[in-house]
Design an enzyme around this catalytic site. Structure first.
Site, PDB file in Angstrom:
ATOM      1  N   ASP A  97      -6.974  -4.091   0.257  1.00  0.00           N
ATOM      2  CA  ASP A  97      -6.708  -4.116   1.924  1.00  0.00           C
ATOM      3  C   ASP A  97      -7.967  -4.186   2.692  1.00  0.00           C
ATOM      4  O   ASP A  97      -8.003  -3.620   3.884  1.00  0.00           O
ATOM      5  CB  ASP A  97      -6.092  -2.722   2.251  1.00  0.00           C
ATOM      6  CG  ASP A  97      -5.484  -2.693   3.677  1.00  0.00           C
ATOM      7  OD1 ASP A  97      -4.717  -3.939   3.935  1.00  0.00           O
ATOM      8  OD2 ASP A  97      -5.089  -1.597   4.243  1.00  0.00           O
ATOM      9  N   HIS A 111       0.692  -1.277   0.174  1.00  0.00           N
ATOM     10  CA  HIS A 111       0.022   0.171  -0.140  1.00  0.00           C
ATOM     11  C   HIS A 111       0.901   1.297  -0.007  1.00  0.00           C
ATOM     12  O   HIS A 111       0.919   2.083   0.986  1.00  0.00           O
ATOM     13  CB  HIS A 111      -1.126  -0.204   1.181  1.00  0.00           C
ATOM     14  CG  HIS A 111      -0.529  -0.611   2.413  1.00  0.00           C
ATOM     15  ND1 HIS A 111       0.589  -0.144   3.202  1.00  0.00           N
ATOM     16  CD2 HIS A 111      -0.988  -1.603   3.178  1.00  0.00           C
ATOM     17  CE1 HIS A 111       0.514  -0.769   4.402  1.00  0.00           C
ATOM     18  NE2 HIS A 111      -0.439  -1.531   4.458  1.00  0.00           N
TER      19      HIS A 111
END
Length: 389
Positions: A284, A223
């Protein structure tokens, strides 16, 4: 033998074909190309896409991978994503008490054996305290190859990556351990400066190439932008180093392009700079994915979801609440062309996993196929040639 034939606009490789036929028998695609005599005259209204591949997911449908206590909870989360277009799912853990992490990894390994998920990223416990985000700081550890070996063993050979904050003492030894085991380092939750970020990425590339056991010769960046030191023109931190590495095929960067974790405009800019080969779109996602606002759990911590945004009580973002097709649709809405967006959710993550049987519509590939509307809403999902109920 079951034969299925679809006709319509299709994302094939890096292009959108206006009139394509996609056919399969049993589990494998047998034809992808222009219409042939005898193919259906009726065309699908929307698009035919390859099944999506999510490298980084903590749960969904009200269930959390890190917090699971039984196989059925893992199965419920995995199937919820599958029904929404993700045909290859890698489950991610979260930092918890060490024995608890070993137990969860055992559950996830069982789920891999049962074809519910197709890989594991071990996220935690070797992460930065300053950038722990929604990881439980009480259980963070200094990098320790012996502890890493225990976690890898618990994952039963299904772990493809382990998250590491590269600035921590002992990180180099941990990277050596991972390379020897054929597991990619995933730079994550890091307070590293640019010098350390570059030096450790170079080291990882060298070790991965020397051992030759991992699916790639370069690391993954979890991320990008989130839970890492911010960019500043006088103290750039790790972000630009990771982007530079990705530009040189020395890293793959994940991006949570849900419009919450990273601005849509910045995502578009990064795609234009790097191109789709170096970017993997990820969710996520945590337990609240696809669920109403409320309170959920992630790694033993309570997460409050308001207006679809998941945060800890202190305000830190705590995972995503979207499916991967939602993210593809969001990226397209901000100016990325459809073929590029789909590639970042299919071919690029397939390459990260070392998979050559999934990730695109091509003869011989596994028959993972999506039908989506003109507005890119999921209408039908096929996995291994069978419709997903």
């Amino acid at each position: 033998m079951l034969v299925e034939v679809l006709r319509g606009r299709a994302v094939v490789g890096s292009q959108v074909w206006d009139d394509a036929v996609v056919a399969w028998e049993s589990e494998h695609l047998t034809y992808v190309g222009p219409p042939r005599p005898g193919d259906p005259d009726i065309r699908q209204a929307g698009y035919i896409l390859p099944g999506l591949i999510d490298l980084h997911c903590h749960g969904g449908g009200g269930e959390s991978f890190p917090d699971a206590t039984m196989r059925d909870e893992v199965a419920a989360a995995a199937m919820y994503h599958r029904q929404n277009g993700t045909t290859v799912l890698s489950a991610a853990t979260s930092t918890m008490e060490f024995g608890r992490m070993e137990f969860v990894l055992g559950l996830l390994a069982q789920a891999c054996e049962e074809d519910l998920i197709e890989g594991i990223e071990i996220e935690g416990p070797f992460l930065s305290r300053e950038r722990c985000g929604s990881q439980n700081a009480n259980y963070l550890l200094a990098p320790d190859p012996a502890c890493a070996e225990l976690l890898l063993d618990a994952a039963g050979g299904y772990a493809w990556a382990m998250a590491v904050a590269p600035e921590l003492e002992g990180a180099a030894d941990l990277v050596e351990c991972l390379a020897r085991r054929g597991v990619l380092p995933a730079w994550a939750h890091t307070n590293a400066d640019s010098t350390i970020a570059r030096r450790m990425n170079d080291l990882a590339c060298t070790l991965l190439a020397d051992h030759g056991k991992a699916p790639l010769d370069y690391p993954v960046v979890d991320h990008l932008f989130n839970a890492m030191r911010e960019m500043n023109h006088r103290a750039p931190g790790p972000v630009m180093e990771y982007m530079a590495a990705a530009r040189l095929n020395r890293a793959t960067v994940e991006i949570i392009a849900d419009g919450v974790h990273v601005s849509n405009e910045l995502v578009r800019d990064v795609v234009e700079i790097l191109g789709p080969d170096s970017i993997a779109l990820v969710t996520d996602a945590m337990a609240a994915a696809g669920m109403p606002d409320g309170t959920y759990e992630l790694g033993g911590l309570l997460v409050h979801v308001t207006n679809g945004v998941a945060r800890l009580r202190g305000g830190n973002l705590a995972g995503g609440t979207r499916f991967l097709m939602d993210i593809v649709r969001n990226v397209v809405a901000y100016g990325v062309d459809l073929a590029t967006a789909v590639e970042m959710a299919t071919r690029t993550p397939a390459r990260v996993l070392g998979r050559t049987d999934v990730g695109e519509l091509r003869e011989g590939m596994r028959a993972d196929v999506l039908l989506v509307s003109p507005e890119l809403e999921v209408e039908r999902v096929y996995r291994r040639g069978r419709i997903v109920a």
